[in-house]
Design a protein around this motif. Structure first.
Motif, PDB file in Angstrom:
ATOM      1  N   GLY A  45      86.483  46.492   5.022  1.00 17.14           N
ATOM      2  CA  GLY A  45      87.822  46.783   4.523  1.00 17.14           C
ATOM      3  C   GLY A  45      88.418  45.753   3.600  1.00 17.14           C
ATOM      4  N   VAL A  46      87.708  44.654   3.352  1.00 14.01           N
ATOM      5  CA  VAL A  46      88.199  43.602   2.453  1.00 14.01           C
ATOM      6  C   VAL A  46      87.492  43.731   1.117  1.00 14.01           C
ATOM      7  N   CYS A  47      88.238  43.944   0.062  1.00 15.15           N
ATOM      8  CA  CYS A  47      87.657  44.076  -1.278  1.00 15.15           C
ATOM      9  C   CYS A  47      87.201  42.702  -1.769  1.00 15.15           C
ATOM     10  N   LEU A  48      85.891  42.570  -2.010  1.00 17.09           N
ATOM     11  CA  LEU A  48      85.319  41.309  -2.484  1.00 17.09           C
ATOM     12  C   LEU A  48      84.586  41.540  -3.797  1.00 17.09           C
ATOM     13  N   VAL A  98      91.900  53.968  -0.314  1.00 11.92           N
ATOM     14  CA  VAL A  98      91.842  52.660   0.342  1.00 11.92           C
ATOM     15  C   VAL A  98      91.705  51.609  -0.753  1.00 11.92           C
ATOM     16  N   GLN A  99      92.578  50.613  -0.731  1.00 10.14           N
ATOM     17  CA  GLN A  99      92.560  49.600  -1.783  1.00 10.14           C
ATOM     18  C   GLN A  99      91.677  48.404  -1.451  1.00 10.14           C
ATOM     19  N   GLY A 100      91.377  48.207  -0.186  1.00  6.49           N
ATOM     20  CA  GLY A 100      90.646  47.006   0.200  1.00  6.49           C
ATOM     21  C   GLY A 100      91.560  45.801   0.328  1.00  6.49           C
ATOM     22  N   ASP A 141      88.802  48.390   9.683  1.00  7.65           N
ATOM     23  CA  ASP A 141      87.568  47.751   9.214  1.00  7.65           C
ATOM     24  C   ASP A 141      86.942  48.547   8.068  1.00  7.65           C
ATOM     25  N   GLY A 142      87.812  49.062   7.193  1.00  8.36           N
ATOM     26  CA  GLY A 142      87.347  49.763   6.006  1.00  8.36           C
ATOM     27  C   GLY A 142      87.001  51.219   6.210  1.00  8.36           C
ATOM     28  N   GLY A 180      89.410  43.568  22.996  1.00  3.75           N
ATOM     29  CA  GLY A 180      89.608  42.191  22.557  1.00  3.75           C
ATOM     30  C   GLY A 180      89.130  41.924  21.145  1.00  3.75           C
ATOM     31  N   ASP A 181      88.267  42.787  20.614  1.00  3.54           N
ATOM     32  CA  ASP A 181      87.789  42.598  19.244  1.00  3.54           C
ATOM     33  C   ASP A 181      88.932  42.774  18.251  1.00  3.54           C
ATOM     34  N   ARG A 182      88.944  41.942  17.213  1.00  6.37           N
ATOM     35  CA  ARG A 182      89.954  42.022  16.174  1.00  6.37           C
ATOM     36  C   ARG A 182      89.427  42.872  15.016  1.00  6.37           C
ATOM     37  N   VAL A 183      90.309  43.694  14.440  1.00  5.97           N
ATOM     38  CA  VAL A 183      89.909  44.594  13.358  1.00  5.97           C
ATOM     39  C   VAL A 183      90.915  44.527  12.216  1.00  5.97           C
ATOM     40  N   ASN A 184      90.409  44.764  11.012  1.00  5.52           N
ATOM     41  CA  ASN A 184      91.263  44.795   9.830  1.00  5.52           C
ATOM     42  C   ASN A 184      91.980  46.135   9.729  1.00  5.52           C
TER      43      ASN A 184
END
Length: 209
Positions: A45-48, A98-100, A141-142, A180-184
């Motif tokens: 989900g993070v635009c790189l 979705v922009q990222g 998470d994208g 407990g897991d972290r998500v975007n």
């Protein structure tokens, strides 16, 4: 621009300091096969931006601000990530826009597995809660998902639920997520525009600039 339809699950194979950020190497054969310098790839989900590639992996720089606001900041070598290349012009929009650009991070607070479906309940930061509606779209998470339930507006803690079909469980990292897991989280861009418009309409005329 992305659609939230995950193309493959990749794996972070190296993390190197790059100033106050990181340079990641991600093994993702489908994405890397024709990756070119400067193109955009969404990593959970993070635009790189691709800064280098081999036939089965690509390198991308992650700035400190992204590490601070996204769950990617807690990644390590071996972390599995969702991969999507940018949507070409004229392609079908299979998910949603979705922009990222990650709005915040939530945590898995409940996993309810069924015979075929699995329901995830995810905590919502207070400032994102007004932007999430039942039957609306959310990127976790994208992954483009439809919200199946939300906490009441007057709840003391906010959450959303999504129902995952077998294909989503198998084709994304969400199938292995645990409490407990972290998500975007990336909310619907239309909701963000409406919130901004309402904020201006509510502001007194001639306010500070």
């Amino acid at each position: 621009m992305f659609t939230g339809i995950i193309e493959e699950i990749g794996e972070i194979t190296a993390i190197s300091p790059a100033g106050d950020g990181w340079r990641l190497t991600v093994r993702a054969p489908k994405a890397a096969a024709d990756a070119v310098h400067g193109e955009s790839i969404a990593v959970s989900g993070v635009c790189l931006t691709v800064v280098g590639s081999t036939p089965d992996s690509f390198d991308a720089d992650v700035m400190k601000q992204t590490l601070d606001v996204a769950a990617l900041g807690g990644a390590s070598v071996g972390t599995r990530v969702n991969i999507e290349k940018a949507m070409p012009v004229g392609a079908r929009l299979g998910g949603h826009i979705v922009q990222g650009h990650v709005d915040g991070v939530g945590s898995i607070v409940e996993v309810r597995p069924g015979e075929q479906w699995s329901v995830l309940r995810v905590s919502l930061p207070d400032d994102l809660a007004p932007l999430v509606v039942d039957k609306g779209s959310i990127s976790i998470d994208g992954t483009s998902l439809t919200v199946s339930a939300v906490s009441p507006a007057d709840a003391t803690t906010h959450w959303l639920e999504v129902s995952l079909i077998p294909e989503t469980l198998a084709a994304t990292t969400l199938g292995s997520r645990e409490v407990g897991d972290r998500v975007n989280l990336e909310t619907d861009i239309l909701a963000r525009h409406v919130e901004r418009l309402l904020a201006f309409r509510a502001a007194p005329e001639g306010g500070s600039r």
